[in-house]
Design an enzyme around this catalytic site. Structure first.
Site, mmCIF file in Angstrom:
data_model
loop_
_atom_site.group_PDB
_atom_site.id
_atom_site.type_symbol
_atom_site.label_atom_id
_atom_site.label_comp_id
_atom_site.label_asym_id
_atom_site.label_seq_id
_atom_site.Cartn_x
_atom_site.Cartn_y
_atom_site.Cartn_z
ATOM 1 N NE ARG A 191 -16.701 20.967 -6.565
ATOM 2 C CZ ARG A 191 -15.490 20.465 -6.635
ATOM 3 N NH1 ARG A 191 -14.869 20.105 -5.548
ATOM 4 N NH2 ARG A 191 -14.888 20.304 -7.782
ATOM 5 C CB CYS B 111 -16.838 20.039 -1.026
ATOM 6 S SG CYS B 111 -16.314 20.990 -2.443
ATOM 7 C CE LYS C 68 -6.694 17.401 -7.240
ATOM 8 N NZ LYS C 68 -8.160 17.410 -7.397
ATOM 9 C CG ASN C 69 -7.945 18.425 -11.028
ATOM 10 O OD1 ASN C 69 -8.107 17.582 -10.144
ATOM 11 N ND2 ASN C 69 -8.054 19.727 -10.810
ATOM 12 N NE ARG D 296 -8.982 15.419 -1.851
ATOM 13 C CZ ARG D 296 -9.641 16.488 -2.330
ATOM 14 N NH1 ARG D 296 -9.983 17.462 -1.532
ATOM 15 N NH2 ARG D 296 -9.964 16.558 -3.590
ATOM 16 C CG ASP E 285 -8.158 24.038 -9.089
ATOM 17 O OD1 ASP E 285 -9.156 24.312 -8.401
ATOM 18 O OD2 ASP E 285 -8.127 23.092 -9.907
HETATM 19 N N1 EPU Z 1 -21.284 23.463 -12.309
HETATM 20 C C1 EPU Z 1 -22.657 23.496 -12.466
HETATM 21 N N2 EPU Z 1 -23.280 22.347 -12.848
HETATM 22 C C2 EPU Z 1 -22.595 21.183 -13.092
HETATM 23 C C3 EPU Z 1 -21.181 21.182 -12.944
HETATM 24 C C4 EPU Z 1 -20.566 22.342 -12.552
HETATM 25 O O1 EPU Z 1 -23.304 24.510 -12.244
HETATM 26 O O2 EPU Z 1 -23.221 20.190 -13.445
HETATM 27 C C5 EPU Z 1 -20.599 24.694 -11.894
HETATM 28 C C6 EPU Z 1 -19.822 24.501 -10.605
HETATM 29 O O3 EPU Z 1 -20.649 24.671 -9.469
HETATM 30 C C7 EPU Z 1 -18.765 25.567 -10.741
HETATM 31 C C8 EPU Z 1 -18.454 25.550 -12.222
HETATM 32 O O4 EPU Z 1 -19.605 24.974 -12.854
HETATM 33 O O5 EPU Z 1 -19.321 26.807 -10.392
HETATM 34 C C9 EPU Z 1 -17.220 24.811 -12.662
HETATM 35 O O6 EPU Z 1 -17.230 23.513 -12.119
HETATM 36 P P1 EPU Z 1 -16.580 22.276 -12.871
HETATM 37 O O7 EPU Z 1 -17.662 21.298 -13.188
HETATM 38 O O8 EPU Z 1 -15.733 22.742 -13.988
HETATM 39 O O9 EPU Z 1 -15.674 21.650 -11.724
HETATM 40 P P2 EPU Z 1 -15.311 20.125 -11.588
HETATM 41 O O10 EPU Z 1 -15.198 19.532 -12.926
HETATM 42 O O11 EPU Z 1 -16.192 19.471 -10.601
HETATM 43 C C10 EPU Z 1 -12.709 20.351 -11.720
HETATM 44 C C11 EPU Z 1 -11.545 20.110 -10.836
HETATM 45 C C12 EPU Z 1 -11.517 21.149 -9.732
HETATM 46 C C13 EPU Z 1 -11.426 22.544 -10.378
HETATM 47 C C14 EPU Z 1 -12.608 22.734 -11.335
HETATM 48 C C15 EPU Z 1 -12.565 24.042 -12.080
HETATM 49 C C16 EPU Z 1 -11.223 17.700 -10.953
HETATM 50 C C17 EPU Z 1 -11.219 16.401 -10.256
HETATM 51 N N3 EPU Z 1 -11.623 18.765 -10.256
HETATM 52 O O12 EPU Z 1 -13.877 20.205 -10.926
HETATM 53 O O13 EPU Z 1 -10.321 20.910 -8.990
HETATM 54 O O14 EPU Z 1 -11.443 23.526 -9.382
HETATM 55 O O15 EPU Z 1 -12.629 21.660 -12.300
HETATM 56 O O16 EPU Z 1 -11.401 24.157 -12.801
HETATM 57 O O17 EPU Z 1 -10.852 17.787 -12.107
HETATM 58 C C18 EPU Z 1 -8.888 21.036 -7.149
HETATM 59 O O18 EPU Z 1 -8.067 20.393 -7.829
HETATM 60 O O19 EPU Z 1 -8.589 21.588 -6.075
HETATM 61 C C19 EPU Z 1 -10.256 21.176 -7.652
HETATM 62 C C20 EPU Z 1 -11.264 21.541 -6.870
#
Ligand code: EPU
Length: 420
Positions: free
Chosen positions: A120, A115, A22-23, A398, A306
């Site tokens: 996030r 969320c 998915k990701n 999802r 995850d």
């Molecule tokens: N963060 C910041 N600032 C930003 C972005 C992120 O502080 O601008 C922080 C977040 O709050 C968090 C950390 O950095 O504490 C990591 O967040 P990341 O940006 O890596 O998460 P994401 O890219 O939004 C993806 C996956 C998530 C998975 C995370 C971490 C997708 C669609 N989602 O989210 O997947 O948990 O990376 O590996 O790729 C799931 O599949 O259940 C899921 C939530």
């Protein structure tokens, strides 16, 4: 809203094919916006998040066609603004920001809210595209990014919890069509980022170093159509491995990639669940009694956030004390109170959950609160005595393709109760 009825206590046996990740597929679908030419993506999982992303692409003007597990996207003419409500509903849709900016030099995308798993923010995504020359305005719930020209630049994308997966993806996609060289330091190293880089390179981009903390993107004038097969879902594979261990079964994970699951395999081995390579597959079975394990979630190659909830479900069955520390998302413990309904003894201490495991779980009605929490409740339900009803399974749909069908194939007694 559908729910699952699970009659627990049946060891899982047999083979399960791991679906596409998915990701990985969500940013790859977004990347098709970077070219007017047709793209073909294979091994696409049938998930509500994928259909949701398809709707967003269609709204932006792309043609999207599903044929089995293949998706064809042609984004000949697109607009730069995502539908407010569509984008807001799925956090992953923020990854249209980079491609829209790269292709059109403008993007208007609704701000994804927080969320249940945490705040996030997207400050790092914005910092990255600003470094490329974009001007950012936040207005009426939208983030608006515009750039007369995008120019490569060096940037540091580390945040309070380390790297950002979708932030790295967004910058990579915008920088692919920028002028000059972009260097991302503290880039996310997740295999899903590497898969996106491979797709971009197949489209004619020049991305080097993906999978390491330094990613270099040399901008090109245009990208062309490409074909790509998505990597198998390491989180789905980990979930089935944990379910096999929790039920004392023996399961072959077809197509699961051990090279992308080192941290999970290492912890499972420590916990008494043996995971071994068998050609292109992984064989999972119990190695005697379960043993307690301490787990801390970290960016890749650390233990994935995850898989934290599912691992906690396993630890509730393990005699002794296990400590699970969540370092990525501060409120990702929504499953704790629901696991307690099944009889689990878990205490939260700051970012850690102290699991006093080993008491048999017994079935109860529980509520899914997010995708991975739901998976944990399913794992616990499979191991519990009696019947567990997991409500609100739309969360699990999802991100897990046909999880109930796949579990039934392994002998689980799980039934979907459909409600209109
Ligand atoms: N963060 C910041 N600032 C930003 C972005 C992120 O502080 O601008 C922080 C977040 O709050 C968090 C950390 O950095 O504490 C990591 O967040 P990341 O940006 O890596 O998460 P994401 O890219 O939004 C993806 C996956 C998530 C998975 C995370 C971490 C997708 C669609 N989602 O989210 O997947 O948990 O990376 O590996 O790729 C799931 O599949 O259940 C899921 C939530």
């Amino acid at each position: 809203m559908d729910s699952f009825l699970i009659k627990g206590g049946v060891p899982l046996h047999g083979e399960v094919t791991i679906s596409g990740a998915k990701n990985a597929v969500l940013p790859i679908m977004a990347a098709t916006l970077l070219t007017p030419e047709p793209c073909v993506i294979r091994r696409v999982p049938n998930l509500s998040d994928v259909h949701f992303m398809a709707q967003i692409l269609e709204w932006l003007g792309a043609k999207v066609k599903f044929e089995g597990d293949t998706v064809r996207v042609e984004a000949r003419k697109i607009r730069g603004q995502g539908d407010y409500d569509l984008v807001r509903k799925m956090r992953g849709s923020i990854c249209i920001l980079g491609p829209l900016l790269g292709r059109l030099r403008k993007a208007r995308v609704s701000l994804p809210g927080g969320c249940v798993i945490g705040a996030r923010p997207i400050n790092l995504h914005l910092k990255g595209v600003e470094a490329l020359g974009a001007k950012i305005r936040i207005e009426a719930g939208y983030v608006e990014a515009t750039a007369r020209r995008l120019a490569g630049s060096a940037m540091f994308l580390g945040g309070r919890a380390g790297s950002t997966v979708l932030g790295t993806a967004n910058v990579m996609m915008a920088a692919a069509l920028a002028e000059g060289i972009t260097v991302i330091e503290s880039a996310a190293c997740e295999p899903e980022v590497v898969d996106l880089a491979n797709f971009l390179n197949a489209m004619g981009a020049r991305v080097a170093g993906a999978g390491s903390p330094t990613v270099t993107i040399t901008g090109v004038k245009q990208l062309h159509g490409a074909e790509h097969e998505v990597i198998p879902d390491r989180i789905e594979a980990a979930t089935f491995a944990i379910a096999a261990g929790a039920t004392n079964g023996e399961v072959t994970l077809k197509g699961a990639r051990a090279d992308q699951m080192h941290a999970v395999i290492d912890k499972l081995n420590e916990a008494g669940v043996r995971v071994e390579r068998r050609g292109a597959n992984l064989l999972v079975r119990r190695d005697g009694r379960l043993k307690p394990a301490d787990v801390t979630t970290l960016p890749y190659a650390g233990f994935p956030t995850d898989v934290q909830a599912q691992m906690m479900a396993l630890m509730t069955l393990t005699p002794g004390i296990s400590i699970i520390t969540e370092r990525i998302f501060e409120s990702r413990f929504m499953h704790v109170s629901e696991l307690a309904r099944l009889g689990a003894d878990i205490e939260i201490e700051g970012p850690s959950a102290i699991v006093k495991g080993g008491k048999p779980l017994s079935g109860a009605p529980v509520m899914a609160s997010d995708l991975r929490a739901s998976a944990a409740l399913v794992v616990a339900g499979l191991a519990a005595k009696g019947t567990t009803q997991v409500n609100r399974v739309y969360h699990i749909d999802r991100g897990y393709e046909n999880i109930d069908g796949k579990l039934r194939q392994l002998g689980a007694r799980i039934q979907r109760i459909e409600e209109s």
